[in-house]
Design an enzyme around this catalytic site. Structure first.
Site, PDB file in Angstrom:
ATOM      1  N   ASP A 150      36.873  37.037  38.416  1.00  7.81           N
ATOM      2  CA  ASP A 150      36.170  37.764  39.410  1.00  7.81           C
ATOM      3  C   ASP A 150      34.663  37.558  39.160  1.00  7.81           C
ATOM      4  O   ASP A 150      33.668  37.193  40.002  1.00  7.81           O
ATOM      5  CB  ASP A 150      36.274  39.309  39.184  1.00  7.81           C
ATOM      6  CG  ASP A 150      37.793  39.378  39.506  1.00  7.81           C
ATOM      7  OD1 ASP A 150      38.430  38.984  40.516  1.00  7.81           O
ATOM      8  OD2 ASP A 150      38.387  40.430  38.737  1.00  7.81           O
ATOM      9  N   HIS A 177      41.207  44.374  39.142  1.00  6.37           N
ATOM     10  CA  HIS A 177      41.558  43.024  39.469  1.00  6.37           C
ATOM     11  C   HIS A 177      42.235  42.697  40.680  1.00  6.37           C
ATOM     12  O   HIS A 177      43.217  41.607  40.744  1.00  6.37           O
ATOM     13  CB  HIS A 177      42.028  42.391  38.151  1.00  6.37           C
ATOM     14  CG  HIS A 177      42.097  40.745  38.270  1.00  6.37           C
ATOM     15  ND1 HIS A 177      41.112  40.169  38.410  1.00  6.37           N
ATOM     16  CD2 HIS A 177      43.192  39.929  38.198  1.00  6.37           C
ATOM     17  CE1 HIS A 177      41.621  38.795  38.495  1.00  6.37           C
ATOM     18  NE2 HIS A 177      42.822  38.757  38.336  1.00  6.37           N
TER      19      HIS A 177
END
Length: 331
Positions: A150, A177
């Site tokens: 990310d 996530h």
């Protein structure tokens, strides 16, 4: 020197991850495990002229041997997301895989640092914590869900629109996530980036759903494997450096009990009573040394995103705990 095991080493993430770890300084022993195809993968990787040794293990009967004497366990085993597959579809398969593997870790190398790649991460990390607690070897400082991809996407996508050196840009990412649990704090990017609200909203959307972009581009033939392998290798390299005595900054989805005092800030900002949250952390020999405080207050858009993420995470975490509560230990 450090011994690292990759569990799921023959898979779409596991193979490139193992390759990158063979190139990582500080690793003396690379133990590669999967249920199929390990001899060819491991032999191929073993020819690379770095100093780490390479071992391979195949099948459940050899899992404990793959884990013996290991300092860091990286778990990438499980099925990848495919088009049309819901989060629950993925969970129903991967939950049992992670559960069984963590039981083996607890039995064989209970003091190892554990880094999980297997999705859905927001639920598999709580499952791992539950298993370790049941085995009386839970240390919240030693458990990590790898959310590095990310942060990597955030810096790359900002570079795509603003031409900044992606390798020098750091964007803190908190939350979880998957989808709307991923909260890039673009207002805290270093070096600072000037973004309009529209640019910020578009970047957040792309970072949150970058995985969908890859699934679509691969036309049903896979998900994020190469970029995830790179992210996993970067985080594992940080763990290797930390075990070697360095203090390294990373971000990860961790138990907030790893640093209750340090968790106060993110709880105040919206994590509230959640047990797990992705936060910036400082790594050391024993795992998480501390949760690193954010340099500034998030803006209103980011605070709203943290609130949304927390509500989704509450359900994701509860799903993992419910699964464990309804399943008796395998051993």
């Amino acid at each position: 020197m450090v011994a690292v095991a990759v569990i799921g080493a023959a898979g779409g993430i596991g193979q490139p991850l193992s390759l990158l770890l063979k190139l990582t300084p500080g690793i003396s022993r690379l133990s590669l495990y999967d249920i199929v195809n390990m001899p060819g993968v491991a032999t191929d990787i073993s020819h690379i002229n770095t100093n780490s040794s390479v071992e391979f293990y195949v099948g459940q009967s050899q899992l404990s041997n793959a884990l013996r004497g290991i300092n860091i366990v990286v778990i990438s085993a499980g099925v990848a997301r495919k088009p049309g597959m819901t989060r629950n579809d993925l969970f129903s398969i991967n939950a049992s895989i992670v559960r069984e593997l963590i039981e083996a870790v607890a039995d064989t190398c209970p003091k190892a640092l554990i880094a999980i790649v297997t999705n859905p991460l927001n639920s598999t990390v709580p499952i791992a914590a539950h298993v370790l607690k049941s085995k009386n070897c839970y240390n919240p400082k030693r458990l990590f869900g790898i959310t590095t991809l990310d942060s990597i996407r955030a810096s790359r996508f900002v570079r795509d629109t603003h031409g900044i050196d992606a390798m020098e840009l750091h964007v803190p990412v908190v939350g979880g996530h998957s989808g709307n649990t991923i909260v890039p704090l673009l207002s805290m990017a270093t070096p600072q980036v000037k973004l309009s609200q529209k640019e910020m909203e578009d970047l957040v959307q792309r970072i949150q759903y970058g995985g969908d972009e890859i699934v679509k581009a691969k036309d049903g033939e896979g998900s994020a494997t190469l970029s995830m392998a790179y992210a996993g290798a970067r985080f594992t390299s940080s763990l290797v450096q930390a075990v070697g005595g360095a203090q390294v900054m990373e971000s990860a989805f961790v138990p907030l009990a790893a640093d209750p005092q340090g968790a106060h800030q993110i709880r105040r900002l919206g994590a509230n009573s959640l047990d797990f949250f992705a936060v910036p952390i400082e790594l050391g020999k024993t795992g998480t040394l501390r949760i690193v405080p954010l340099d500034a207050e998030p803006n209103m858009l980011e605070l709203k995103a943290i609130d949304i993420a927390a509500h989704t995470l509450k359900d994701n975490i509860a799903q993992g705990i419910k699964y464990m509560d309804s399943n008796q230990p395998l051993h």
